[in-house]
Scaffold this active site. Structure first.
Site, PDB file in Angstrom:
ATOM      1  N   CYS A  73       0.850  -1.189   0.000  1.00  0.00           N
ATOM      2  CA  CYS A  73       0.000   0.000   0.000  1.00  0.00           C
ATOM      3  C   CYS A  73       0.888   1.243   0.000  1.00  0.00           C
ATOM      4  CB  CYS A  73      -0.890  -0.063   1.233  1.00  0.00           C
ATOM      5  SG  CYS A  73      -1.383   1.492   1.934  1.00  0.00           S
ATOM      6  N   GLU A  74       0.604   2.162  -0.891  1.00  0.00           N
ATOM      7  CA  GLU A  74       1.442   3.365  -0.985  1.00  0.00           C
ATOM      8  C   GLU A  74       1.230   4.329   0.175  1.00  0.00           C
ATOM      9  OE1 GLU A  74      -1.085   6.314  -3.938  1.00  0.00           O
ATOM     10  OE2 GLU A  74       0.216   4.825  -4.856  1.00  0.00           O
ATOM     11  N   HIS A  75       0.166   4.137   0.942  1.00  0.00           N
ATOM     12  CA  HIS A  75      -0.103   5.044   2.061  1.00  0.00           C
ATOM     13  C   HIS A  75       0.650   4.654   3.331  1.00  0.00           C
ATOM     14  CE1 HIS A  75      -4.033   5.603  -0.276  1.00  0.00           C
ATOM     15  NE2 HIS A  75      -3.236   6.610  -0.555  1.00  0.00           N
ATOM     16  N   HIS A  76       0.760   3.341   3.594  1.00  0.00           N
ATOM     17  CA  HIS A  76       1.391   2.881   4.836  1.00  0.00           C
ATOM     18  C   HIS A  76       2.583   1.962   4.593  1.00  0.00           C
ATOM     19  CE1 HIS A  76      -2.916   3.664   5.753  1.00  0.00           C
ATOM     20  NE2 HIS A  76      -2.360   4.370   6.715  1.00  0.00           N
ATOM     21  N   GLN A 114      -4.939  -0.427  -4.641  1.00  0.00           N
ATOM     22  CA  GLN A 114      -5.544  -1.507  -5.418  1.00  0.00           C
ATOM     23  C   GLN A 114      -6.350  -0.980  -6.603  1.00  0.00           C
ATOM     24  OE1 GLN A 114      -7.388  -4.570  -3.055  1.00  0.00           O
ATOM     25  NE2 GLN A 114      -8.831  -5.076  -4.677  1.00  0.00           N
ATOM     26  N   HIS A 142      -5.968  -6.134   3.045  1.00  0.00           N
ATOM     27  CA  HIS A 142      -4.997  -5.066   3.264  1.00  0.00           C
ATOM     28  C   HIS A 142      -4.549  -5.045   4.717  1.00  0.00           C
ATOM     29  CE1 HIS A 142      -5.499  -2.802  -0.612  1.00  0.00           C
ATOM     30  NE2 HIS A 142      -6.440  -3.727  -0.693  1.00  0.00           N
ATOM     31  N   CYS A 144      -2.910  -2.816   6.161  1.00  0.00           N
ATOM     32  CA  CYS A 144      -3.088  -1.489   6.761  1.00  0.00           C
ATOM     33  C   CYS A 144      -4.459  -1.358   7.418  1.00  0.00           C
ATOM     34  CB  CYS A 144      -2.875  -0.381   5.732  1.00  0.00           C
ATOM     35  SG  CYS A 144      -3.964  -0.447   4.313  1.00  0.00           S
TER      36      CYS A 144
END
Length: 181
Positions: A73-76, A114, A142, A144
């Site tokens: 995941c690019e956020h976490h 995703q 996920h 996250c």
């Protein structure tokens, strides 16, 4: 500063003793693992397909389902793990079977969400094959959402992208969706 040095700094910032036995090689291993998990940045669609496109009179749906995928995941920067179902309607050309899975892997091995991953796979298959339609569905869990935040252990995100006849023709879309059940 190298990736290994940055992992050393992260561990120290977390309050760890980076000289303790269990952590001595951790920054090196973590850097190597991250480079592996993000190796999709070093690949191109042309390299992955490697000319494995073949003439075919088949115009019926071609589908590869249950393709395992692992991404971050690019956020976490936490993993999401799932499976992709990819189908297309050939328009004179079919793609080598393993190449569909390799396309999935190339895009999954990048920092991602995703929703974008699903679209990138669909557009790549369309671009390479010239298919009259492409459908992609991804189902993934996920970390996250499971390990932090709302901590929902049984949640699955499902995303889909339909291009060409998969978007405009209800029967084609229905056939695809029924085949992945």
């Amino acid at each position: 500063m190298s990736l290994e040095q940055q992992y050393t700094a992260i561990l120290a910032q977390l309050g760890e003793d980076v000289s303790r036995e269990g952590l001595v090689d951790t920054p090196k291993r973590a850097a190597k693992a991250m480079q592996y998990l993000c190796r999709g940045y070093q690949q191109t669609l042309e390299e992955v397909v490697n000319g494995a496109l073949f003439s075919s009179d088949n115009s019926e749906m071609v589908m590869v389902k249950n393709i395992e995928l692992y991404s971050l995941c690019e956020h976490h920067m936490l993993p999401f793990i799932g499976k992709a179902h990819v189908a297309y309607l050939p328009n004179g050309k079919v793609l080598g079977l393993s190449k569909v899975a390799r396309i999935v892997d190339m895009f999954a091995r990048r920092l991602q969400i995703q929703e974008n991953l699903t679209r990138q796979i669909a557009e790549a298959v369309e671009q390479v094959t010239g298919a009259s339609g492409v459908g992609v569905v991804i189902e993934a869990q996920h970390m996250c959402m499971m390990m932090r935040g709302v901590e929902k252990q049984n949640s699955t995100l499902v995303t889909s992208v339909m291009l060409g006849h998969f978007r405009s023709n209800t029967a084609t879309r229905s056939e695809f969706l029924s085949l992945i059940k």
